[in-house]
Design a protein around this motif. Structure first.
Motif, PDB file in Angstrom:
ATOM      1  N   ALA A 295       0.842  -1.209   0.000  1.00  0.00           N
ATOM      2  CA  ALA A 295       0.000   0.000   0.000  1.00  0.00           C
ATOM      3  C   ALA A 295       0.874   1.257   0.000  1.00  0.00           C
ATOM      4  CB  ALA A 295      -0.938  -0.014   1.210  1.00  0.00           C
ATOM      5  N   VAL A 296       1.936   1.240   0.788  1.00  0.00           N
ATOM      6  CA  VAL A 296       2.815   2.419   0.876  1.00  0.00           C
ATOM      7  C   VAL A 296       3.498   2.666  -0.472  1.00  0.00           C
ATOM      8  CG1 VAL A 296       4.950   3.298   1.935  1.00  0.00           C
ATOM      9  CG2 VAL A 296       3.190   2.226   3.368  1.00  0.00           C
ATOM     10  N   LEU A 297       4.075   1.635  -1.073  1.00  0.00           N
ATOM     11  CA  LEU A 297       4.783   1.811  -2.350  1.00  0.00           C
ATOM     12  C   LEU A 297       3.809   2.227  -3.443  1.00  0.00           C
ATOM     13  CD1 LEU A 297       7.271  -1.217  -2.218  1.00  0.00           C
ATOM     14  CD2 LEU A 297       7.789   1.207  -1.819  1.00  0.00           C
ATOM     15  N   PHE A 298       2.616   1.635  -3.424  1.00  0.00           N
ATOM     16  CA  PHE A 298       1.598   2.000  -4.419  1.00  0.00           C
ATOM     17  C   PHE A 298       1.220   3.473  -4.267  1.00  0.00           C
ATOM     18  CE2 PHE A 298      -2.773   2.609  -5.722  1.00  0.00           C
ATOM     19  CZ  PHE A 298      -2.775   2.060  -6.995  1.00  0.00           C
ATOM     20  N   ASP A 299       0.988   3.889  -3.028  1.00  0.00           N
ATOM     21  CA  ASP A 299       0.578   5.282  -2.774  1.00  0.00           C
ATOM     22  C   ASP A 299       1.664   6.259  -3.224  1.00  0.00           C
ATOM     23  OD1 ASP A 299      -1.739   6.652  -1.345  1.00  0.00           O
ATOM     24  OD2 ASP A 299       0.000   7.656  -0.466  1.00  0.00           O
ATOM     25  N   LEU A 300       2.920   5.902  -2.994  1.00  0.00           N
ATOM     26  CA  LEU A 300       4.016   6.810  -3.349  1.00  0.00           C
ATOM     27  C   LEU A 300       4.309   6.816  -4.843  1.00  0.00           C
ATOM     28  CD1 LEU A 300       6.673   5.961  -0.595  1.00  0.00           C
ATOM     29  CD2 LEU A 300       5.329   8.034  -0.756  1.00  0.00           C
ATOM     30  N   LEU A 301       4.170   5.661  -5.482  1.00  0.00           N
ATOM     31  CA  LEU A 301       4.740   5.519  -6.826  1.00  0.00           C
ATOM     32  C   LEU A 301       3.725   5.375  -7.953  1.00  0.00           C
ATOM     33  CD1 LEU A 301       7.780   3.163  -6.125  1.00  0.00           C
ATOM     34  CD2 LEU A 301       7.708   5.643  -6.131  1.00  0.00           C
ATOM     35  N   ALA A 302       2.462   5.087  -7.640  1.00  0.00           N
ATOM     36  CA  ALA A 302       1.521   4.883  -8.756  1.00  0.00           C
ATOM     37  C   ALA A 302       1.210   6.208  -9.432  1.00  0.00           C
ATOM     38  CB  ALA A 302       0.261   4.177  -8.277  1.00  0.00           C
ATOM     39  N   GLY A 303       1.442   7.310  -8.700  1.00  0.00           N
ATOM     40  CA  GLY A 303       1.390   8.635  -9.319  1.00  0.00           C
ATOM     41  C   GLY A 303       0.006   9.088  -9.701  1.00  0.00           C
TER      42      GLY A 303
END
Ligand code: NCD
Length: 315
Positions: A295-303
């Motif tokens: 969830a954290v990586l998605f929130d930061l990187l999905a843009g």
């Protein structure tokens, strides 16, 4: 959100947003093939200057399940051993084209420094005694899932042990109180920071006095690698006064849950085998670690296009 460096920086709404997003990732992880294309083409590097099992492996697994590329930096085999500075290391990795640094370091504030040296996102995977925001997300998510509640109003979280050297305690105090929990710290005076009057907590030096009022019992390890001197007279005395044994388990309300961030020191803070306790959430904490970090990586990187990417997660 560009970075995740502390729970304060995330704030209440960010905390709730990531906890909700984690539900989607739990669903992805329940599939026979737990992999989605959401972060295809992105690169995540783990930059760990301190030892780790759970945090590092769960970030790397999370990145892979979102189809990001991963790079692993190993201090012992890097040019840090040839005298290269942290700044040069960060700039070198940035030049290779990375989208996020996942950083663990023994010094407070390093994730903030790194974000001045790179355009990539920075995730704090533990800085000194200061913050460990993804562990707090894991713990809040695990309690929500186990107790079936979104907020923690009316619940008491009791954190026991080496509060002084614990970034997990600091992040959890912020996160659980943002969601409405009352927080009690239990430790000998030598294992508490000198002044906690500005923290939203109560303090006790007697574990036996607070067990009956505890809903979530959170045991911490004595973080001896972060101690400069002996903070406890001896381990046996510490275990007798602050360790969880069968008699103390018996004083907890039957609904109370048990947590520990790991690694656990059996025979010190943990005198019982937690796997024999029906209300232990320790295994759930570890398995939720992957979903929370997805969830954290998605929130930061999905843009910008994160809404359309979310449909890729959902499909
Ligand atoms: C914690 C840490 O590294 O701060 N562990 C973890 O990330 N699961 C707690 C500890 O080391 O005791």
């Amino acid at each position: 959100m560009k970075h995740l460096r502390s729970i304060e920086e995330l704030g209440h709404d960010g905390l709730v947003r990531l906890l909700e997003l984690t539900n989607h990732m739990v669903e992805v992880n329940s599939r026979p093939v737990p992999k989605v294309p959401a972060l295809r083409g992105r690169t995540v590097v783990s930059l760990f200057f301190e030892d780790s099992t759970r945090t590092r492996l769960s970030f790397e697994t999370a990145a892979k399940r979102l189809s990001a590329d991963t790079m692993t930096f190993s201090v012992s085999t890097s040019s840090v051993n040839k005298g290269e500075s942290l700044r040069d290391t960060v700039e070198t990795i940035t030049d290779m084209g990375v989208d996020a640094f996942v950083v663990r370091h023994k010094s407070t504030g390093i994730p903030w420094q790194i974000s001045d040296w790179t355009d990539a996102s920075v995730v704090n995977a533990g800085d000194g005694w200061h913050q460990h925001p993804t562990q707090a997300l894991v713990d809040c998510f695990t309690v929500r899932q186990a107790l079936g509640c979104e907020r923690f109003d009316g619940l008491t979280l009791t954190i026991v042990g080496d509060i002084k050297h614990s970034r997990v305690a600091r992040s959890n105090i912020s996160a659980f109180s943002m969601l409405g929990a009352k927080v009690i710290l239990v430790a000998p005076p030598t294992l508490l920071p000198p002044d906690v009057s500005h923290w939203p907590v109560e303090v006790s030096h007697r574990l036996d006095d607070v067990l009956a009022h505890t809903d979530i019992l959170y045991m911490l390890r004595l973080q001896s690698e972060r101690m400069s001197q002996g903070h406890v007279p001896n381990l046996r005395e510490y275990a007798e006064t602050f360790g969880l044994d069968a008699a103390r388990v018996g004083k907890l309300p039957s609904r109370a849950v048990l947590m520990h961030p790991g690694p656990m020191n059996r025979g010190v803070e943990m005198m019982v085998d937690p796997s024999t306790l029906p209300n232990s959430l320790i295994h759930q904490q570890v398995s939720n670690g992957v979903s929370v970090r997805m969830a954290v990586l998605f929130d930061l990187l999905a843009g910008e296009s994160s809404t359309s990417h979310l449909s890729q997660v959902a499909s």
